[in-house]
Design a protein around this motif. Sequence first.
Motif, mmCIF file in Angstrom:
data_model
loop_
_atom_site.group_PDB
_atom_site.id
_atom_site.type_symbol
_atom_site.label_atom_id
_atom_site.label_comp_id
_atom_site.label_asym_id
_atom_site.label_seq_id
_atom_site.Cartn_x
_atom_site.Cartn_y
_atom_site.Cartn_z
ATOM 1 N N UNK A 66 6.999 35.527 25.695
ATOM 2 C CA UNK A 66 8.737 35.144 25.627
ATOM 3 C C UNK A 66 9.060 34.745 27.053
ATOM 4 N N UNK A 67 9.960 33.809 27.146
ATOM 5 C CA UNK A 67 10.458 33.381 28.576
ATOM 6 C C UNK A 67 11.655 32.850 28.156
ATOM 7 N N UNK A 68 12.945 33.476 29.112
ATOM 8 C CA UNK A 68 14.273 32.801 29.029
ATOM 9 C C UNK A 68 14.512 31.555 28.651
ATOM 10 N N UNK A 134 20.753 31.918 24.110
ATOM 11 C CA UNK A 134 20.988 32.063 25.594
ATOM 12 C C UNK A 134 21.467 33.515 26.185
ATOM 13 N N UNK A 135 21.618 33.642 27.356
ATOM 14 C CA UNK A 135 22.220 34.663 27.943
ATOM 15 C C UNK A 135 23.525 35.229 27.486
ATOM 16 N N UNK A 136 24.004 36.428 27.275
ATOM 17 C CA UNK A 136 25.058 36.569 26.734
ATOM 18 C C UNK A 136 26.244 36.188 27.724
ATOM 19 N N UNK A 159 16.938 37.132 23.739
ATOM 20 C CA UNK A 159 16.280 38.095 24.763
ATOM 21 C C UNK A 159 16.190 39.507 24.526
ATOM 22 N N UNK A 160 16.861 40.006 23.853
ATOM 23 C CA UNK A 160 17.052 41.310 23.567
ATOM 24 C C UNK A 160 15.658 42.026 22.907
ATOM 25 N N UNK A 172 15.808 39.076 11.112
ATOM 26 C CA UNK A 172 15.701 40.610 10.625
ATOM 27 C C UNK A 172 16.233 41.325 11.577
ATOM 28 N N UNK A 173 15.957 41.327 12.987
ATOM 29 C CA UNK A 173 16.681 42.129 13.926
ATOM 30 C C UNK A 173 18.098 42.125 13.581
#
Length: 243
Positions: A66-68, A134-136, A159-160, A172-173
């Motif tokens: 995973x990469x932002x 994206x970032x929050x 990202x979480x 599902x998360x």
Amino acid sequence: MPQQQSKHVVFDVVGTCVSFDAYYECIDKVIGNKLRKETITPKHFGFTWQTVAELEFTFFSISGRYCQYKEVMRAMFYRSLFLAGVSDPRTFATDAERDQCIEGYTSLRLRPGCQECFQILREGGFTVWCFTTGDIQRVRGYFQRENVDIPLENFVTCDTAGVAKPAMAAYKSVLGKLGQDSENWFAAAHMWDVSAAVKAGFKGAYCTVYEKEPCEEIFGDKMTVTEDTLPEMARAIVSSSRS
């Protein structure tokens, strides 16, 4: 009396609640004249760049690396120029110009009717959530600048969990936060996004405002709700909801 069931609508943000127009306009301002000399429109290059970045972002997630998204987008700038037809991207544009174009993402504006959409849903008994790649901080800023209230705790980012949409684990998360016994809707202007959410267990609401063509022949059955604007979609969700 039985307890009333809680109801939720989870929204994709960028592309759905927010349009890409400011990003395309920024590209036009920074390198638009150079692009047109190559017979490339700024909007088409912007779409190519974001699509390449989304593809690689998803592939990173699938492969367990995973990469932002913002880092992937930065890395894909010169490759995207080459794929768009620029033979020597490193002399065509600079890192500073790249970073200026990326800044266009921070200036994205809400689509017309977004605030009305949220109001209709809340009046219909729904809690509104946002789920983004994206970032929050950046994504929440789109709403704050236009005085649209979404509590910080109602933002969820890929990202979480470190897994990107459209992986089932991503949706599902979110379902885990809402509860399987709730009435859970997923709303998006990307058919790939909402159709995957339906597979994960959400009810689907699709807005044609971004893609125009739902391409149901490949994505499967029609959504529970399909409308052309965000307020129309909200009204249809409320009408289709269980009382």
